[in-house]
Design a protein around this motif. Sequence first.
Motif, PDB file in Angstrom:
ATOM      1  N   ALA A  65       0.839  -1.206   0.000  1.00 57.87           N
ATOM      2  CA  ALA A  65       0.000   0.000   0.000  1.00 57.87           C
ATOM      3  C   ALA A  65       0.873   1.255   0.000  1.00 57.87           C
ATOM      4  CB  ALA A  65      -0.933   0.000   1.209  1.00 57.87           C
ATOM      5  N   GLY A  66       1.930   1.246   0.798  1.00 54.21           N
ATOM      6  CA  GLY A  66       2.841   2.387   0.842  1.00 54.21           C
ATOM      7  C   GLY A  66       3.564   2.598  -0.474  1.00 54.21           C
ATOM      8  N   LEU A  67       3.993   1.489  -1.074  1.00 51.94           N
ATOM      9  CA  LEU A  67       4.691   1.562  -2.365  1.00 51.94           C
ATOM     10  C   LEU A  67       3.769   2.107  -3.446  1.00 51.94           C
ATOM     11  CD1 LEU A  67       7.198   0.856  -4.113  1.00 51.94           C
ATOM     12  CD2 LEU A  67       6.187  -1.407  -4.437  1.00 51.94           C
ATOM     13  N   PHE A  68       2.532   1.609  -3.489  1.00 49.68           N
ATOM     14  CA  PHE A  68       1.574   2.053  -4.503  1.00 49.68           C
ATOM     15  C   PHE A  68       1.209   3.527  -4.310  1.00 49.68           C
ATOM     16  CE2 PHE A  68      -0.179  -2.555  -4.865  1.00 49.68           C
ATOM     17  CZ  PHE A  68       0.983  -2.927  -5.524  1.00 49.68           C
ATOM     18  N   LYS A  69       1.089   3.962  -3.035  1.00 54.24           N
ATOM     19  CA  LYS A  69       0.780   5.361  -2.757  1.00 54.24           C
ATOM     20  C   LYS A  69       1.938   6.258  -3.207  1.00 54.24           C
ATOM     21  CE  LYS A  69      -2.517   6.541  -0.850  1.00 54.24           C
ATOM     22  NZ  LYS A  69      -3.821   6.955  -1.416  1.00 54.24           N
ATOM     23  N   ASN A  70       3.157   5.781  -3.030  1.00 54.03           N
ATOM     24  CA  ASN A  70       4.338   6.515  -3.486  1.00 54.03           C
ATOM     25  C   ASN A  70       4.343   6.634  -5.009  1.00 54.03           C
ATOM     26  OD1 ASN A  70       6.991   7.740  -2.906  1.00 54.03           O
ATOM     27  ND2 ASN A  70       7.767   5.989  -4.047  1.00 54.03           N
ATOM     28  N   ASN A  71       4.003   5.523  -5.694  1.00 51.04           N
ATOM     29  CA  ASN A  71       3.912   5.548  -7.164  1.00 51.04           C
ATOM     30  C   ASN A  71       2.859   6.558  -7.626  1.00 51.04           C
ATOM     31  OD1 ASN A  71       5.873   3.593  -7.310  1.00 51.04           O
ATOM     32  ND2 ASN A  71       4.472   1.916  -7.721  1.00 51.04           N
ATOM     33  N   ALA A  72       1.740   6.610  -6.902  1.00 49.31           N
ATOM     34  CA  ALA A  72       0.676   7.558  -7.249  1.00 49.31           C
ATOM     35  C   ALA A  72       1.178   8.993  -7.108  1.00 49.31           C
ATOM     36  CB  ALA A  72      -0.542   7.338  -6.349  1.00 49.31           C
ATOM     37  N   ALA A  73       1.929   9.259  -6.034  1.00 51.25           N
ATOM     38  CA  ALA A  73       2.464  10.619  -5.817  1.00 51.25           C
ATOM     39  C   ALA A  73       3.436  11.004  -6.926  1.00 51.25           C
ATOM     40  CB  ALA A  73       3.154  10.691  -4.456  1.00 51.25           C
ATOM     41  N   ILE A  74       4.258  10.053  -7.348  1.00 50.97           N
ATOM     42  CA  ILE A  74       5.207  10.313  -8.441  1.00 50.97           C
ATOM     43  C   ILE A  74       4.455  10.642  -9.729  1.00 50.97           C
ATOM     44  CG2 ILE A  74       6.925   9.223  -9.958  1.00 50.97           C
ATOM     45  CD1 ILE A  74       7.890   7.676  -7.427  1.00 50.97           C
ATOM     46  N   LYS A  75       3.421   9.868 -10.018  1.00 54.30           N
ATOM     47  CA  LYS A  75       2.630  10.097 -11.234  1.00 54.30           C
ATOM     48  C   LYS A  75       1.902  11.437 -11.181  1.00 54.30           C
ATOM     49  CE  LYS A  75       3.618   6.496 -13.655  1.00 54.30           C
ATOM     50  NZ  LYS A  75       4.324   6.664 -14.939  1.00 54.30           N
ATOM     51  N   LYS A  76       1.426  11.803  -9.992  1.00 58.31           N
ATOM     52  CA  LYS A  76       0.743  13.102  -9.861  1.00 58.31           C
ATOM     53  C   LYS A  76       1.714  14.249 -10.132  1.00 58.31           C
ATOM     54  CE  LYS A  76      -2.796  11.537  -6.657  1.00 58.31           C
ATOM     55  NZ  LYS A  76      -3.228  11.459  -5.250  1.00 58.31           N
ATOM     56  N   THR A  77       2.956  14.089  -9.672  1.00 61.25           N
ATOM     57  CA  THR A  77       3.984  15.110  -9.940  1.00 61.25           C
ATOM     58  C   THR A  77       4.275  15.191 -11.436  1.00 61.25           C
ATOM     59  OG1 THR A  77       4.973  14.718  -7.765  1.00 61.25           O
ATOM     60  CG2 THR A  77       6.346  15.826  -9.398  1.00 61.25           C
ATOM     61  N   GLU A  78       4.366  14.029 -12.076  1.00 63.14           N
ATOM     62  CA  GLU A  78       4.607  14.004 -13.533  1.00 63.14           C
ATOM     63  C   GLU A  78       3.458  14.676 -14.278  1.00 63.14           C
ATOM     64  OE1 GLU A  78       5.344  10.066 -14.997  1.00 63.14           O
ATOM     65  OE2 GLU A  78       7.012   9.717 -13.625  1.00 63.14           O
ATOM     66  N   ALA A  79       2.228  14.392 -13.850  1.00 64.46           N
ATOM     67  CA  ALA A  79       1.055  14.998 -14.503  1.00 64.46           C
ATOM     68  C   ALA A  79       1.066  16.511 -14.309  1.00 64.46           C
ATOM     69  CB  ALA A  79      -0.229  14.400 -13.935  1.00 64.46           C
ATOM     70  N   SER A  80       1.428  16.964 -13.103  1.00 63.14           N
ATOM     71  CA  SER A  80       1.498  18.399 -12.826  1.00 63.14           C
ATOM     72  C   SER A  80       2.546  19.075 -13.720  1.00 63.14           C
ATOM     73  CB  SER A  80       1.847  18.613 -11.352  1.00 63.14           C
ATOM     74  OG  SER A  80       1.978  19.978 -11.065  1.00 63.14           O
ATOM     75  N   ASN A  81       3.668  18.389 -13.897  1.00 65.21           N
ATOM     76  CA  ASN A  81       4.713  18.924 -14.786  1.00 65.21           C
ATOM     77  C   ASN A  81       4.208  19.050 -16.222  1.00 65.21           C
ATOM     78  OD1 ASN A  81       6.526  19.083 -12.692  1.00 65.21           O
ATOM     79  ND2 ASN A  81       7.509  17.121 -13.144  1.00 65.21           N
ATOM     80  N   GLN A  82       3.433  18.047 -16.648  1.00 61.97           N
ATOM     81  CA  GLN A  82       2.874  18.088 -18.007  1.00 61.97           C
ATOM     82  C   GLN A  82       1.889  19.242 -18.166  1.00 61.97           C
ATOM     83  OE1 GLN A  82       3.518  16.098 -20.912  1.00 61.97           O
ATOM     84  NE2 GLN A  82       5.326  15.783 -19.631  1.00 61.97           N
ATOM     85  N   TRP A  83       1.055  19.471 -17.146  1.00 59.76           N
ATOM     86  CA  TRP A  83       0.091  20.576 -17.225  1.00 59.76           C
ATOM     87  C   TRP A  83       0.807  21.934 -17.216  1.00 59.76           C
ATOM     88  CZ3 TRP A  83      -4.119  19.668 -19.413  1.00 59.76           C
ATOM     89  CH2 TRP A  83      -4.852  18.507 -19.185  1.00 59.76           C
ATOM     90  N   ASN A  84       1.920  22.014 -16.472  1.00 54.95           N
ATOM     91  CA  ASN A  84       2.727  23.250 -16.497  1.00 54.95           C
ATOM     92  C   ASN A  84       3.316  23.480 -17.888  1.00 54.95           C
ATOM     93  OD1 ASN A  84       2.234  23.819 -13.807  1.00 54.95           O
ATOM     94  ND2 ASN A  84       4.076  22.786 -13.072  1.00 54.95           N
ATOM     95  N   TYR A  85       3.757  22.383 -18.492  1.00 54.91           N
ATOM     96  CA  TYR A  85       4.307  22.441 -19.855  1.00 54.91           C
ATOM     97  C   TYR A  85       3.215  22.873 -20.833  1.00 54.91           C
ATOM     98  CZ  TYR A  85       7.160  20.820 -23.829  1.00 54.91           C
ATOM     99  OH  TYR A  85       7.894  20.730 -24.987  1.00 54.91           O
ATOM    100  N   PHE A  86       2.012  22.330 -20.638  1.00 54.81           N
ATOM    101  CA  PHE A  86       0.850  22.692 -21.456  1.00 54.81           C
ATOM    102  C   PHE A  86       0.568  24.192 -21.334  1.00 54.81           C
ATOM    103  CE2 PHE A  86      -3.702  23.478 -21.866  1.00 54.81           C
ATOM    104  CZ  PHE A  86      -4.024  22.830 -23.047  1.00 54.81           C
ATOM    105  N   GLN A  87       0.637  24.701 -20.095  1.00 48.17           N
ATOM    106  CA  GLN A  87       0.379  26.121 -19.860  1.00 48.17           C
ATOM    107  C   GLN A  87       1.432  26.998 -20.542  1.00 48.17           C
ATOM    108  OE1 GLN A  87      -2.451  27.167 -18.344  1.00 48.17           O
ATOM    109  NE2 GLN A  87      -1.811  29.184 -19.060  1.00 48.17           N
ATOM    110  N   ALA A  88       2.686  26.535 -20.518  1.00 47.89           N
ATOM    111  CA  ALA A  88       3.771  27.289 -21.179  1.00 47.89           C
ATOM    112  C   ALA A  88       3.526  27.358 -22.682  1.00 47.89           C
ATOM    113  CB  ALA A  88       5.112  26.622 -20.884  1.00 47.89           C
TER     114      ALA A  88
END
Length: 200
Positions: A65-88
Amino acid sequence: MSGGTFHVHGPHDHELEHAAQHAGDTAHGSSSSSSMVNQIAMFTAVVATVGAIFGYMGGATQANAGLFKNNAAIKKTEASNQWNYFQAKSTKQSLAEVSRDLAPADRQAFYQAKIDRYEKEKKEIQANAEKIEAEAKDWDTQSDSQMHVHHRWAQATTALQVSIAMAAIALLTRKKWLEYVMFGVAAVGLAIGVAAMAHV
């Protein structure tokens, strides 16, 4: 003194001697008492073994559960980076549109090509961001599922531990009804363990 030896009795030795001294009492007493002791001893050994397995499974699902939650946090950061790139890209597209509108006629095609390129790149970035967000959601769902199963394993382990405690009390008091309670609580623990195994 030459042939004498000195021996210190430990607690275990004392209990063995005590049991040997009272063996006659047990033999002349109720055979059901001896049978109860043997039954509870066997029960405790089996339940303790099953409880250890349940405890291991509970720890494993908690780690997952901890590992999967960590993976989710990493993916959320990646998605946020993509949306920032989209905004740029959106900002660059807006500037290109202003430049096109202000440019002379012979330069408008140049800026329009940039606008078209930015629009295409934005669509690709958006699709990628949405895909990563879906992956993050999937990792979150898996983490929640593992935590649910972890709680089941913990409940099962606790029930078996209570059952072992009841077995000790039943052994000390020789109360038959406590033996039934011991079996009942163990059955509940095993049922919860089966539910954990089935991911229910």
